[in-house]
Design an enzyme around this catalytic site. Sequence first.
Site, PDB file in Angstrom:
ATOM      1  N   ARG A   9     -10.898  30.446  10.159  1.00 54.52           N
ATOM      2  CA  ARG A   9     -11.786  29.485  10.211  1.00 54.52           C
ATOM      3  C   ARG A   9     -12.239  28.889  11.451  1.00 54.52           C
ATOM      4  O   ARG A   9     -13.621  28.583  11.767  1.00 54.52           O
ATOM      5  CB  ARG A   9     -11.296  28.211   9.288  1.00 54.52           C
ATOM      6  CG  ARG A   9     -11.471  28.439   7.777  1.00 54.52           C
ATOM      7  CD  ARG A   9     -10.897  29.754   7.160  1.00 54.52           C
ATOM      8  NE  ARG A   9     -11.097  29.806   5.777  1.00 54.52           N
ATOM      9  CZ  ARG A   9     -10.147  29.919   4.960  1.00 54.52           C
ATOM     10  NH1 ARG A   9      -8.892  29.993   5.293  1.00 54.52           N
ATOM     11  NH2 ARG A   9     -10.499  30.155   3.475  1.00 54.52           N
ATOM     12  N   ASP A  53     -11.045  36.509   6.247  1.00 48.57           N
ATOM     13  CA  ASP A  53     -11.277  35.535   5.279  1.00 48.57           C
ATOM     14  C   ASP A  53     -12.802  35.686   5.300  1.00 48.57           C
ATOM     15  O   ASP A  53     -13.453  36.448   6.057  1.00 48.57           O
ATOM     16  CB  ASP A  53     -10.566  34.233   5.614  1.00 48.57           C
ATOM     17  CG  ASP A  53     -10.393  33.475   4.382  1.00 48.57           C
ATOM     18  OD1 ASP A  53     -10.963  33.370   3.417  1.00 48.57           O
ATOM     19  OD2 ASP A  53      -9.126  32.969   4.242  1.00 48.57           O
ATOM     20  N   HIS A  93     -12.089  36.547  -0.751  1.00 40.88           N
ATOM     21  CA  HIS A  93     -12.135  36.106   0.398  1.00 40.88           C
ATOM     22  C   HIS A  93     -12.617  37.009   1.346  1.00 40.88           C
ATOM     23  O   HIS A  93     -12.039  37.473   2.301  1.00 40.88           O
ATOM     24  CB  HIS A  93     -10.917  35.477   0.892  1.00 40.88           C
ATOM     25  CG  HIS A  93     -10.449  34.233   0.173  1.00 40.88           C
ATOM     26  ND1 HIS A  93     -11.230  33.065   0.577  1.00 40.88           N
ATOM     27  CD2 HIS A  93      -9.498  33.788  -0.330  1.00 40.88           C
ATOM     28  CE1 HIS A  93     -10.860  31.976  -0.101  1.00 40.88           C
ATOM     29  NE2 HIS A  93      -9.784  32.561  -0.523  1.00 40.88           N
ATOM     30  N   ASP A 129      -5.355  36.012  -3.684  1.00 41.08           N
ATOM     31  CA  ASP A 129      -5.664  34.489  -4.164  1.00 41.08           C
ATOM     32  C   ASP A 129      -7.247  34.150  -4.373  1.00 41.08           C
ATOM     33  O   ASP A 129      -7.728  35.047  -3.783  1.00 41.08           O
ATOM     34  CB  ASP A 129      -5.191  33.539  -3.351  1.00 41.08           C
ATOM     35  CG  ASP A 129      -5.547  33.339  -1.935  1.00 41.08           C
ATOM     36  OD1 ASP A 129      -5.893  34.638  -1.073  1.00 41.08           O
ATOM     37  OD2 ASP A 129      -6.344  32.357  -1.428  1.00 41.08           O
ATOM     38  N   GLU A 130      -7.595  33.464  -5.098  1.00 38.89           N
ATOM     39  CA  GLU A 130      -8.966  32.699  -5.250  1.00 38.89           C
ATOM     40  C   GLU A 130      -9.912  33.920  -5.245  1.00 38.89           C
ATOM     41  O   GLU A 130     -10.748  34.005  -4.452  1.00 38.89           O
ATOM     42  CB  GLU A 130      -9.025  31.775  -4.116  1.00 38.89           C
ATOM     43  CG  GLU A 130      -7.917  30.554  -4.324  1.00 38.89           C
ATOM     44  CD  GLU A 130      -8.610  29.744  -3.001  1.00 38.89           C
ATOM     45  OE1 GLU A 130      -8.093  28.612  -3.219  1.00 38.89           O
ATOM     46  OE2 GLU A 130      -8.789  30.145  -1.908  1.00 38.89           O
ATOM     47  N   TRP A 142       2.271  29.188  -3.828  1.00 37.13           N
ATOM     48  CA  TRP A 142       1.479  28.029  -3.273  1.00 37.13           C
ATOM     49  C   TRP A 142       1.052  26.813  -4.030  1.00 37.13           C
ATOM     50  O   TRP A 142       0.710  25.522  -3.769  1.00 37.13           O
ATOM     51  CB  TRP A 142       0.301  28.475  -2.157  1.00 37.13           C
ATOM     52  CG  TRP A 142      -0.897  28.981  -2.832  1.00 37.13           C
ATOM     53  CD1 TRP A 142      -0.888  30.053  -3.754  1.00 37.13           C
ATOM     54  CD2 TRP A 142      -2.195  28.229  -3.078  1.00 37.13           C
ATOM     55  NE1 TRP A 142      -2.390  30.300  -4.225  1.00 37.13           N
ATOM     56  CE2 TRP A 142      -3.016  29.236  -3.900  1.00 37.13           C
ATOM     57  CE3 TRP A 142      -2.671  26.874  -2.946  1.00 37.13           C
ATOM     58  CZ2 TRP A 142      -4.308  28.829  -4.351  1.00 37.13           C
ATOM     59  CZ3 TRP A 142      -3.909  26.669  -3.167  1.00 37.13           C
ATOM     60  CH2 TRP A 142      -4.584  27.346  -4.026  1.00 37.13           C
ATOM     61  N   TYR A 182       1.850  22.006   3.221  1.00 37.75           N
ATOM     62  CA  TYR A 182       0.418  22.496   3.661  1.00 37.75           C
ATOM     63  C   TYR A 182       0.204  21.576   4.687  1.00 37.75           C
ATOM     64  O   TYR A 182      -0.150  20.387   4.692  1.00 37.75           O
ATOM     65  CB  TYR A 182      -0.569  22.363   2.347  1.00 37.75           C
ATOM     66  CG  TYR A 182      -1.021  23.593   2.011  1.00 37.75           C
ATOM     67  CD1 TYR A 182       0.025  24.732   1.604  1.00 37.75           C
ATOM     68  CD2 TYR A 182      -2.327  23.960   1.429  1.00 37.75           C
ATOM     69  CE1 TYR A 182      -0.153  26.079   0.880  1.00 37.75           C
ATOM     70  CE2 TYR A 182      -2.484  25.362   1.013  1.00 37.75           C
ATOM     71  CZ  TYR A 182      -1.446  26.276   0.861  1.00 37.75           C
ATOM     72  OH  TYR A 182      -1.700  27.553   0.179  1.00 37.75           O
ATOM     73  N   ASP A 187      -2.301  21.301   6.450  1.00 38.88           N
ATOM     74  CA  ASP A 187      -3.862  20.823   6.710  1.00 38.88           C
ATOM     75  C   ASP A 187      -4.099  19.398   5.793  1.00 38.88           C
ATOM     76  O   ASP A 187      -5.266  18.926   5.884  1.00 38.88           O
ATOM     77  CB  ASP A 187      -4.687  21.866   6.189  1.00 38.88           C
ATOM     78  CG  ASP A 187      -4.365  22.568   4.821  1.00 38.88           C
ATOM     79  OD1 ASP A 187      -3.372  22.096   4.289  1.00 38.88           O
ATOM     80  OD2 ASP A 187      -5.375  22.982   4.146  1.00 38.88           O
ATOM     81  N   THR A 200      -6.915  26.050   8.875  1.00 42.08           N
ATOM     82  CA  THR A 200      -7.657  25.304  10.010  1.00 42.08           C
ATOM     83  C   THR A 200      -9.239  24.888   9.791  1.00 42.08           C
ATOM     84  O   THR A 200     -10.004  24.676  10.748  1.00 42.08           O
ATOM     85  CB  THR A 200      -7.666  26.292  11.049  1.00 42.08           C
ATOM     86  OG1 THR A 200      -8.399  27.581  10.823  1.00 42.08           O
ATOM     87  CG2 THR A 200      -6.232  26.697  11.528  1.00 42.08           C
TER      88      THR A 200
END
Length: 772
Positions: free
Chosen positions: A177, A206, A279, A341-342, A408, A433, A435, A484
Amino acid sequence: MNFITIKTILLFSFFSLFSVIVRTQSNEYPIIPVPAELVPQKGSFTLNDKTQLYFQNTMDSSFEEAFYLFREHLKRSTGFDLPKANTNSGKNIIICKLNTNLEKDEAYKLLVSRSKIEIEAKTPIGLFYALQSIRQLLPMEFEQTTLSTSTKWNIPCCVINDAPTFVYRGLHMDVCRHFVSVEEVKKYIDQIAMLKLNTFHWHLTDDQAWRIEIKKYPKLTTVGAYRNRTLQGHNNDYPRVWDNTRTGGFYTQEEIKDVVDYARKRFVTIIPEIEMPGHATAVVASYPELSCSGGPFDVEGRWGVFNDVFCTKDETFSFLEDVLTEVAALFPSPYIHIGGDECPKVRWKRCHACQQRMKDEGLEDEHQLQSYFVKRMETVVHKLGKRIIGWDEILEGGIAPDATVMSWRGIAGGISAAKQGHDVIMTPSEAMYFDFYQSSLHTEPLAIGGYLPIERVYAFNPYVKELEPKDLKHILGVQANTWTEYMPDAQHREMMVFPRVAALAEVGWTSEKNKDFDSFAIRLPKLMKRYDIMGINYSRAFYSVVGTAINDGGLKLKLSTIAPETSIHYTTDGSDPTLSSPIYREPIPVGEKEMVVKAISVKNNKVMYIPYERSFIANKAGGQKVVFENADGVRFEQNGSGNLTDCTMGGRPVSRPDWFSYAGTDGSITIEFEKLTSISKITFSSANQNNVLVYSPKSINFLVSEDGTTFFPVGAVWHQQMAAAKGKAIVSFTPKKVKKIKLEIAMYGIIPNTEPNSGEMSALFVDEIIVE
């Protein structure tokens, strides 16, 4: 016989908690993470220019190499060279011994007496960790990069017998990021090593960038490492605001080798993460033929989850095998992290190649297709002599046979994986986490959301109670993750990581029976002073004032701070508090009038953190009994639903703790007054941010009761009305004396096809119910 004698062990039994030791001895032992056993002794050992260093002849050169960094650091700050001794007799000497009887490779024993220091270790890493303890016992001037001629280099006498609880103790850093320089990465590795963490998880790819040079596919860095714009503000904010500056960067393979070697010398393993199958925007922007649609694509400048993922055609698997072959050659780690993931399935559902793959492999749905993808990549990774780690989504559709799971999304994935016989690294977002916000103050720099103060990090136990003893062996350890999106520069990243990483270190190293936050809170300021010398921009949220609304003979505000030896000064008229303002001693009554409370934490006549501020609105429901009932789902509440009637509106973003959140079936909220109360208006205030699954209710029926049993309707509000009013539902009526108010809430429910995130369960976020 080991130098920790029976007499010493018996002496240790008198000390049940390290916190007691810290408070009752003249010597200080501010070691983080706290050792398994530490017995204080009187006096100290003094390092000087005559101090010598001896290695037992059974130790090979690797032990001397493990001592090298400490020796060089010591020479830089003290000027002492520690010449090697030919014998271990005499005084003013540091003696290193081999002890093959230690149970764990990372274990060590340390004896500091007035005349000598003795270190026993089974391996070089054990010796290295003993030196990190000595480092924290030395004066903080040790951290200087220049010679200190006025410091007396005393090390307090003690006996330490130490070993970690978990074999895996990791810190993650997302460099996609926002690009993180090699120098900054090395800085994190230095701090990881000092706190006896042993793993750096390097998130290298990513949607927003590909950061590692792959020689066979140069476009991954010439195209994928750069983006033409970056989102400003929060991802949930509308309208979008952009910084149209081209930005990016990547690590050459030579730089990767340099960082890996740097970490090796500090006994830190680097695990690379190459995201797949989701991603992948930066990849398909570079090589669009690896997607389902063929593109074209741009490297993403937004944060979130995106639909264009790796296609499951053979060309994709050939590409990824080539990539992982180069990656595996750069990283000696036994693991490669493949993400997992995702991964949205929308492109796969419409892709002829993916649907044909499902048919050929006998797969029932796209979740099984993702499992096929992961299992196929596991075969590749095994061929390269490695094992895979994946986020807990890799459990869906069937987990790969030898996969290790990073849990997670809470601890449920880790529990499931451990019960299936898979190794697990616990990294639940609610505890790990970095963040998330560190304090509840709305003046904190922008973050993704959430609330994770250092004490909540410290409280986490990776050995979750839901697992039976036979399954606990699969819990390898713990990791904190640093995403980030909202950390654009090094100063901001340091502020989010430090000092929470110290709490992480104690979670990973120290057994649950030896953990004690009060002791940690005494030791932490000593570490912060080292950070000052090192130039680390750590957060001082440890000193923040926390306000909690309580019902104690009426609504009151309780102020507190976790930092020891700290007082709180406050005002209630909105003026800025000073050292002359009243000292907080008891909860502050909050009446039915508007009031602004401000407070500061003070230590040694110094204001320690940005002021706490809270505005209270006039509200007859303030502090009254609230019951949330007739619901089946998952909710987050700060104080037994009390944040619905704490007279304070929620801040942004909506995931802060001053919001009440819920996802599940329809429910009701009942407010009970202590006595008959005349009311004529009720305001229900919710968030309606559809892009992040947050929806105001489908409808709310407002009812009142005079006797507390029989309810009468006074109005109803529908979703469309609330959406148009920014989440507010307001009903007004002729004044009535009531005992109870009831809000019957019909949840928005499953998100329809006409909205973003269709098919997902919506969530309700409520910040306050105002009664006038």
